[in-house]
Design a protein around this motif. Structure first.
Motif, PDB file in Angstrom:
ATOM      1  N   ALA A   1     -30.767 -52.813 -12.953  1.00  0.00           N
ATOM      2  CA  ALA A   1     -29.765 -53.419 -13.516  1.00  0.00           C
ATOM      3  C   ALA A   1     -28.600 -52.133 -13.177  1.00  0.00           C
ATOM      4  N   GLU A   2     -27.397 -52.477 -13.387  1.00  0.00           N
ATOM      5  CA  GLU A   2     -26.279 -51.439 -13.133  1.00  0.00           C
ATOM      6  C   GLU A   2     -26.804 -50.193 -13.958  1.00  0.00           C
ATOM      7  N   PRO A   3     -26.533 -48.959 -13.694  1.00  0.00           N
ATOM      8  CA  PRO A   3     -26.738 -47.910 -14.542  1.00  0.00           C
ATOM      9  C   PRO A   3     -25.686 -47.863 -15.693  1.00  0.00           C
ATOM     10  N   SER A   4     -26.061 -47.045 -16.711  1.00  0.00           N
ATOM     11  CA  SER A   4     -25.016 -46.936 -17.756  1.00  0.00           C
ATOM     12  C   SER A   4     -24.846 -45.475 -18.184  1.00  0.00           C
ATOM     13  N   SER A   5     -23.914 -45.432 -18.668  1.00  0.00           N
ATOM     14  CA  SER A   5     -23.262 -43.948 -19.104  1.00  0.00           C
ATOM     15  C   SER A   5     -24.429 -43.210 -19.995  1.00  0.00           C
ATOM     16  N   SER A   6     -25.236 -43.851 -20.877  1.00  0.00           N
ATOM     17  CA  SER A   6     -26.301 -43.396 -21.629  1.00  0.00           C
ATOM     18  C   SER A   6     -27.197 -42.650 -20.687  1.00  0.00           C
ATOM     19  N   GLN A   7     -27.379 -43.267 -19.498  1.00  0.00           N
ATOM     20  CA  GLN A   7     -28.298 -42.431 -18.606  1.00  0.00           C
ATOM     21  C   GLN A   7     -27.974 -41.285 -17.903  1.00  0.00           C
ATOM     22  N   SER A   8     -26.806 -40.959 -17.916  1.00  0.00           N
ATOM     23  CA  SER A   8     -26.107 -39.792 -17.267  1.00  0.00           C
ATOM     24  C   SER A   8     -26.125 -38.648 -18.012  1.00  0.00           C
ATOM     25  N   ARG A   9     -26.343 -37.433 -17.580  1.00  0.00           N
ATOM     26  CA  ARG A   9     -26.326 -36.149 -18.292  1.00  0.00           C
ATOM     27  C   ARG A   9     -24.966 -35.515 -18.379  1.00  0.00           C
ATOM     28  N   GLY A  10     -24.976 -34.490 -19.311  1.00  0.00           N
ATOM     29  CA  GLY A  10     -23.593 -33.710 -19.393  1.00  0.00           C
ATOM     30  C   GLY A  10     -23.194 -33.811 -20.782  1.00  0.00           C
ATOM     31  N   LYS A  11     -22.194 -32.875 -20.942  1.00  0.00           N
ATOM     32  CA  LYS A  11     -21.536 -32.792 -22.406  1.00  0.00           C
ATOM     33  C   LYS A  11     -20.972 -33.888 -22.819  1.00  0.00           C
ATOM     34  N   PRO A  12     -21.240 -34.631 -24.224  1.00  0.00           N
ATOM     35  CA  PRO A  12     -20.726 -35.696 -24.336  1.00  0.00           C
ATOM     36  C   PRO A  12     -19.139 -35.584 -24.807  1.00  0.00           C
ATOM     37  N   ARG A  13     -18.527 -36.775 -24.736  1.00  0.00           N
ATOM     38  CA  ARG A  13     -17.101 -36.758 -25.116  1.00  0.00           C
ATOM     39  C   ARG A  13     -17.077 -36.335 -26.584  1.00  0.00           C
ATOM     40  N   ASN A  14     -15.985 -35.549 -27.095  1.00  0.00           N
ATOM     41  CA  ASN A  14     -15.756 -35.087 -28.279  1.00  0.00           C
ATOM     42  C   ASN A  14     -14.871 -36.128 -28.974  1.00  0.00           C
ATOM     43  N   ARG A  15     -15.560 -37.283 -29.476  1.00  0.00           N
ATOM     44  CA  ARG A  15     -14.800 -38.238 -29.892  1.00  0.00           C
ATOM     45  C   ARG A  15     -14.228 -37.925 -31.337  1.00  0.00           C
ATOM     46  N   LYS A  16     -14.768 -36.772 -32.103  1.00  0.00           N
ATOM     47  CA  LYS A  16     -14.190 -36.374 -33.367  1.00  0.00           C
ATOM     48  C   LYS A  16     -12.887 -35.680 -33.138  1.00  0.00           C
ATOM     49  N   SER A  17     -12.777 -34.752 -32.335  1.00  0.00           N
ATOM     50  CA  SER A  17     -11.652 -33.908 -31.902  1.00  0.00           C
ATOM     51  C   SER A  17     -10.709 -34.974 -31.456  1.00  0.00           C
ATOM     52  N   LYS A  18     -10.722 -36.085 -30.700  1.00  0.00           N
ATOM     53  CA  LYS A  18      -9.943 -36.847 -30.070  1.00  0.00           C
ATOM     54  C   LYS A  18      -9.415 -37.696 -31.439  1.00  0.00           C
ATOM     55  N   LYS A  19     -10.206 -37.951 -32.366  1.00  0.00           N
ATOM     56  CA  LYS A  19      -9.696 -38.768 -33.605  1.00  0.00           C
ATOM     57  C   LYS A  19      -8.628 -37.971 -34.031  1.00  0.00           C
ATOM     58  N   GLY A  20      -9.058 -36.662 -34.342  1.00  0.00           N
ATOM     59  CA  GLY A  20      -7.913 -35.703 -34.943  1.00  0.00           C
ATOM     60  C   GLY A  20      -6.734 -35.571 -34.138  1.00  0.00           C
ATOM     61  N   LEU A  21      -6.936 -35.492 -32.930  1.00  0.00           N
ATOM     62  CA  LEU A  21      -5.726 -35.626 -32.115  1.00  0.00           C
ATOM     63  C   LEU A  21      -4.825 -36.919 -32.330  1.00  0.00           C
ATOM     64  N   TYR A  22      -5.441 -38.099 -32.430  1.00  0.00           N
ATOM     65  CA  TYR A  22      -4.968 -39.315 -32.510  1.00  0.00           C
ATOM     66  C   TYR A  22      -4.076 -39.292 -33.783  1.00  0.00           C
ATOM     67  N   ILE A  23      -4.741 -38.837 -34.752  1.00  0.00           N
ATOM     68  CA  ILE A  23      -4.079 -38.672 -36.300  1.00  0.00           C
ATOM     69  C   ILE A  23      -2.920 -37.762 -36.472  1.00  0.00           C
ATOM     70  N   GLY A  24      -3.111 -36.665 -35.587  1.00  0.00           N
ATOM     71  CA  GLY A  24      -1.976 -35.761 -35.548  1.00  0.00           C
ATOM     72  C   GLY A  24      -0.782 -36.445 -34.953  1.00  0.00           C
ATOM     73  N   ALA A  25      -1.056 -37.145 -33.423  1.00  0.00           N
ATOM     74  CA  ALA A  25       0.067 -37.703 -32.778  1.00  0.00           C
ATOM     75  C   ALA A  25       0.809 -38.872 -33.811  1.00  0.00           C
ATOM     76  N   GLY A  26      -0.228 -39.607 -34.466  1.00  0.00           N
ATOM     77  CA  GLY A  26       0.307 -40.686 -35.238  1.00  0.00           C
ATOM     78  C   GLY A  26       1.251 -40.137 -36.319  1.00  0.00           C
ATOM     79  N   THR A  27       0.784 -38.937 -36.829  1.00  0.00           N
ATOM     80  CA  THR A  27       1.820 -38.411 -38.035  1.00  0.00           C
ATOM     81  C   THR A  27       2.959 -38.032 -37.391  1.00  0.00           C
ATOM     82  N   GLY A  28       3.011 -37.413 -36.244  1.00  0.00           N
ATOM     83  CA  GLY A  28       4.118 -36.937 -35.716  1.00  0.00           C
ATOM     84  C   GLY A  28       5.301 -38.132 -35.419  1.00  0.00           C
TER      85      GLY A  28
END
Length: 614
Positions: A237-264
């Motif tokens: 079947a198609e490969p998935s992102s869970s099968q690829s290696r590497g540093k995962p995306r920092n979703r927490k930091s992005k969430k903070g970025l979105y909150i900051g941008a929203g506040t601004g």
């Protein structure tokens, strides 16, 4: 007799083994730029065409590295669909990958001569690049210096210039019969790195180690793997992102970025509301503010569909103001006109083509939004002014194929090889549309005016205003209108019954092939009556004694410097016969684009061999 039978069975067994053969691991051969394949296909070049199909969807692993560390830059480097790349890696189209993140790249893999390859291009950016560096550093081993030297006209020591455009075949493969029988649907080209071992890699992609060992021609279960080389992994079947290696995306930091941008944004809106309240008390000032706000709204008042389309396109796509287009084209001056509705202009220091649309452009934009291929025109920007839409495309220096074929003096016109390459480019673009987009698309308006040529005379398909998803139907009224406008290219089933299938593009492509070889228009006038080029060729073909020599463009019979004529008639007749196979009356009797592309590739290869010999 016994000797004959023995020879027959040996030959039969050899052919059968080739058809079902697995690929061979190249090992450190790929680091040597002096390999040869004179004795047959070599894994030091690419993977051999031993699969069940001549073309397929395949996947590559690429490790992000600057400047190739985003969806946009990696898809551009590999000529892959950015939307598909983002989807399969479970990221947004504007995503930046961390260093060394394994990125799954979906590609169109096709046979070209002996080898499977996914085609892309690369423009040199420094004077220090070599074929070895491009193959093993820029493309990380997904190509080889041997195949790069084969595919390009520049010698080993000729790359000391910026801006050289190179053809880059990437290593890919299609499943063999045995692999398909075992449940494999795709082949993944995996980039080997330090300490990689077959058991761990196969486990990560949820396949058996034995299937990986067999796919690469290994004789042992845990062979030695060398960094900067590739191995093939058959996957169900198609490969998935869970099968690829590497540093995962920092979703927490992005969430903070979105909150900051929203506040601004919220704070800015609050200030704006307070400002409006203050201005209301100023009486006449209210009208001034309101007028400015309305003007800004008008500038941004694009159709909802167009805006939705633009938000999905690569970030390089820009919304331009109409005044910018006026400045770029000299107020749409006659000398800037390329055709009835297309002008050239200089935007942001780059020459681009600006197309004025008489209808809503959202449909064409949505399609261009989903496709990305080196043989399809690239969209750079859009504009809307007083209900009129403008789409901004890459500029194609040599104009349309139709105009190019009628140039008075052009040395390239005398090259049969050049015309075959143009045909191959168009076939490759249609193959991508029909087989490797989701959903598949039908262009519906293939003709020599909608095939554009860049400065290198490489062809790109343009004008997707009539294009449709293969899943959509078409009514009789619109099909009749299109048939009237594109006489000479329209398939019988479309003009008679409005039937829309990929085979109508195949039919139109058959007419384009005839134009390339004959140098004649699809429709011409003789004694006051219209004559179709396709009818003339088919009548000869069905006459029982098919002699096509008189149809071949005389410009293709060129003189050698020594005085004799270089006869290209045999090659031209091969292309005419291919066009006839595309022009069959019944759609099911025509070749599909995969078969057309494969046949053209074989013709090109034979031409290269014969021309070298001569």
């Amino acid at each position: 007799m016994e000797g004959f039978l023995l020879g027959f069975f040996i030959t039969f067994g050899f052919l059968n083994s080739v058809l079902d053969a697995q690929q061979q691991y190249a090992g450190n051969q790929v680091l040597d730029c002096n390999n040869t394949d004179e004795g047959g296909p070599s894994p030091a070049f690419l993977y051999s065409c031993t699969g069940k199909s001549p073309s397929c969807r395949a996947f590559l692993i690429f490790r992000s590295q600057f400047p190739y560390n985003s969806v946009a830059t990696i898809s551009n480097l590999t000529s892959s669909d950015p939307l598909e790349l983002a989807r399969i890696n479970d990221v947004s189209i504007s995503e930046l990958f961390p260093p060394q993140k394994e990125v799954i790249v979906p590609v169109n893999c096709s046979c070209a001569g002996w080898y499977y390859q996914a085609n892309t291009t690369y423009v040199t950016s420094t004077v220090h690049e070599t074929y070895f560096i491009i193959a093993n550093q820029t493309f990380q081993g997904l190509s080889t210096c041997d195949i790069l030297m084969r595919e390009n006209v520049y010698g080993k020591l000729d790359l000391g210039y910026r801006g050289l455009k190179l053809q880059v075949p990437l290593r890919c493969a299609c499943p063999s019969r045995n692999q398909v029988a075992s449940g494999a649907k795709f082949i993944l080209t995996y980039l080997v790195t330090w300490n990689d071992r077959i058991p761990e890699v196969s486990k990560r992609f949820s396949v058996s180690a034995r299937s990986v060992v067999d796919a690469n021609g290994f004789s042992e279960e845990d062979p030695v793997l060398y960094p900067f080389t590739t191995i093939l992994i058959p996957i169900p079947a198609e490969p998935s992102s869970s099968q690829s290696r590497g540093k995962p995306r920092n979703r927490k930091s992005k969430k903070g970025l979105y909150i900051g941008a929203g506040t601004g944004v919220a704070a800015a809106l609050l200030c704006f509301v307070l400002f409006l309240g203050f201005m209301r008390r100023k009486g006449n000032g209210v009208r001034v503010v309101s007028w400015k706000v309305e003007e800004e709204k008008k500038k941004l008042q694009l159709s909802r569909d167009l805006l939705l389309g633009i938000t999905k396109v690569d970030r390089a796509l820009k919304l331009h103001e109409f005044k910018d287009l006026e400045a770029a084209t000299g107020n749409f001056a006659p000398q800037n006109r390329l055709s009835n509705s297309v002008y050239w202009g200089v935007l942001c220091g780059e020459v681009l083509a600006i197309k004025k649309m008489n209808t809503d452009a959202s449909g064409e934009l949505q399609i261009l939004n989903r496709i990305n291929h080196s043989n399809l025109i690239s969209l750079y920007g859009a504009c809307q002014n007083n209900g009129v839409f403008y789409l901004i495309y890459e500029f194609m220096e040599n104009g349309s194929l139709k105009d190019w074929l009628h140039k008075e003096c052009c040395q390239e016109l005398q090259s049969c090889s050049r015309r075959i390459q143009i045909a191959l480019d168009v076939a490759n673009g249609l193959l991508y549309l029909h087989n490797f987009t989701q959903p598949a698309y039908i262009h519906k308006d293939i003709n020599s005016s909608n095939i554009l040529l860049n400065r290198d005379l490489r062809a790109k398909i343009a004008n997707f205003s009539l294009a449709k998803s293969a899943e959509q139907g078409e009514n009789q009224q619109s099909s009749a209108r299109c048939a009237l406008n594109r006489k000479g290219y329209v398939a019988p089933e479309y003009s008679e019954a409005g039937l829309v299938t990929p085979m109508m593009d195949v039919y139109a492509f058959g007419v384009v092939l005839l134009e390339l070889i004959t140098g004649k228009d699809a429709v011409s006038e003789q004694d006051g009556e219209e004559s179709l080029l396709s009818d003339a060729v088919l009548s000869i073909a069905h006459g029982g004694n098919a002699v096509f020599g008189n149809l071949i463009d005389p410009r293709l019979q060129v003189k050698h410097p020594l005085g004799y004529t270089i006869d290209r008639s045999e090659l031209a007749v091969s292309v005419i016969k291919l066009s006839i196979a595309c022009l069959a009356q019944e759609p099911e009797s025509r070749l599909n684009m995969a078969e057309v592309f494969r046949t053209l590739t074989r013709i090109q290869l034979e031409d290269a061999e014969n021309f070298t010999v001569s």
